[in-house]
Design an enzyme around this catalytic site. Sequence first.
Site: not given
Ligand SMILES: Cc1cc2nc3c(=O)[nH]c(=O)nc-3n(C[C@H](O)[C@H](O)[C@H](O)COP(=O)(O)OP(=O)(O)OC[C@H]3O[C@@H](n4cnc5c(N)ncnc54)[C@H](O)[C@@H]3O)c2cc1C
Length: 662
Positions: A334, A288, A466, A49, A450
């Site tokens: 994995r 990790s 990421l 986002g 995601e």
């Molecule tokens: C512990 C951990 C370690 C990880 N390490 C890695 C790594 O090393 N490398 C890698 O590639 N991936 C890694 N991942 C996966 C990766 O972090 C995530 O898939 C990725 O960061 C998701 O990003 P995103 O922007 O899609 O969602 P998110 O970062 O989850 O952001 C979601 C956003 O949506 C908002 N939101 C959700 N629902 C609503 C709603 N109804 N109304 C308003 N806002 C809402 C939240 O506030 C947030 O701002 C890891 C995951 C975990 C759990």
Amino acid sequence: MASSTKLNAKVPEGILENKWTKYRSTVHLVNPSNKRSLEILVVGSGLAGSSAAASLAEMGYKVKVFCFQDSPRRAHSIAAQGGINAAKNYQNDGDSVYRLFYDTIKGGDYRAREANVHRLAEVSSNIIDQCVAQGVPFAREYGGTLSNRSFGGTQVQRTFYAAGQTGQQLLLGAYSALQRQIGMGAVEMLTRHEMMDVVTIDGKAHGIIARDLISGKLERHFGHAVLLCTGGYGNVFYLSTNAMGCNVTAAWKAHKRGAFFGNPCYTQIHPTCIPVSGDHQSKLTLMSESLRNDGRIWAPKKKDDNRKAIDIPEEERDYYLERKYPAFGNLVPRDVASRAAKELCDAGYGVGASKMAVYLDFAANTERYGKIQANKKNIHNPTKEQIVQLGKEVIKEKYGNLFDMYKQITGEDPYELPMRIYPAVHYTMGGLWVDYNLMTTVPGMFALGEANFSDHGANRLGASALMQGLADGYFVVPYTIGDYLSEEIRTKAIPTDHAAFVEAETKIQNMIDKLIAIKGTKSVDNFHKRLGKIMWDECGMNRSSKGLNEAIEKIKALRAEFWKDVRVPGSTNEFNSELEKAVRVSDFLELGELMCIDALQRNESCGGHFREEYQTPDGEAMRDDENFAYVSAWEYKSESDFELHKEELVFENIKIAQRNYA
Ligand SMILES: Cc1cc2nc3c(=O)[nH]c(=O)nc-3n(C[C@H](O)[C@H](O)[C@H](O)COP(=O)(O)OP(=O)(O)OC[C@H]3O[C@@H](n4cnc5c(N)ncnc54)[C@H](O)[C@@H]3O)c2cc1C
């Protein structure tokens, strides 16, 4: 098998390598003055986002961003530890765009769309350049070049990282870009706002209903397009490595407004997490995958071996991944590593009090690094203690924060003893179905990061989430959204007293009032935990027709009980975290059922979806390409009634084969 007529992936014609280049040169554009009058709602400000919002605002669109936390910096993306992939070939070890594309398709067990994955591999290098320009402090070699390490499912080193805090550093980069646009007035940021529903007018997404989480008031927001960047839904299992607030509400509400849900049953179970320690837990912690660069995974060769790890001699240890998969060793993908750990623990070879753990051991590589350091420092005939000490310093530099975290949680020092690890729910490959433009089946509604069904097929390779989130936000949607918005330039902002806004708001208000009025006897967590157990037992690492059928009935019963007996204290028009949870859990209770339905119809095993009935004689996932080489895209009809549509997956550039990491 032909794709459903309701699904058009809009993959451009032409040869794979040229599709994206040609698309960018021919896609419809929106001129600068029109951009200024087009409003885009971005829901979610994690990596997907923030990067999308900053890019779109920079391009001249009017952008509003929503997140439920108090700052975009708290998005779950901040938790990402290990790294981000890119086909830069800095190590000169044979990497290329094609190889990253190939590894991702193979890693996903041939259940992803070729054109999208190739585009992802193509833009991967740009992401690193963009982030370096923003000042992201990637690890560097002594000479200043960016450093790389390995992640699972690959034989090259293409993972860029910032110690064990890669997500945090990348998010700070994207957040800075976003903050700049906020400062210039190009982005309006609404934190502590939760999207409760999408508003559709004439079949197109034209706004959202959001709840101000501080005052509890519902708000209406108009947009020419809506981008859902709301993350994954792993918390449907209650226990997962996801942040506690991660939820499916936005995606689920979009689904109920016409967005098809893609591959909901594909869940990633990560092999290296701190094992569950008891009933009191609400969160699991990831160690990790980067640790598998230097940590060797083993279990005792003897069943029920109660000796301490250090008392078990080398010849009585089973380095089972190295034994079974010598070509990839500890760095198999994995799904493969997780299943292998579960199999051993189920057979009685597990360690620790629960016997549901295996070891991740750094001793051998600590010693290896120690010897290299001793040589570098001209220490002749170093003692064993000196070697170990020098080796620990190297390990500390690479993984120090992860080791600290492990020690704080378990009370054991991983520099001295092997870590105990076990698989846990980590990531959801499923999500809203999107076409090549990242648009859902509802025109004007896009899904990024995601939240979409993504490029990872049935199993995501480490460090690729990421990459995908930032690719979607920085490099894909800024082009593809123009294709849609160029047709919207004549659409004037629709006033929010339009009947569609009123209908959506009333529906949500009624739902909230109903939740508060139940005044039952059981907490929201009570239901969430019970749902999580059903999901983990029957739709987790192993699935079977019998278990899934039972799970569907159990979930329906649990949902009915929830709507009769949940207790949500407090009231509507105030800050009420229990109410927030209740809304999210009510959506999980519907999603869980669809996940089981999806897992039940997929009569094959692939990636993270392991159906007990479909396995090779040596216990590997057995795909059925003839009948199941498709994306399942579910259309919501009414409660418990979903229609399956299939997007045929055509592999023209990769020979589809049984995955082999041996
Ligand atoms: C512990 C951990 C370690 C990880 N390490 C890695 C790594 O090393 N490398 C890698 O590639 N991936 C890694 N991942 C996966 C990766 O972090 C995530 O898939 C990725 O960061 C998701 O990003 P995103 O922007 O899609 O969602 P998110 O970062 O989850 O952001 C979601 C956003 O949506 C908002 N939101 C959700 N629902 C609503 C709603 N109804 N109304 C308003 N806002 C809402 C939240 O506030 C947030 O701002 C890891 C995951 C975990 C759990």
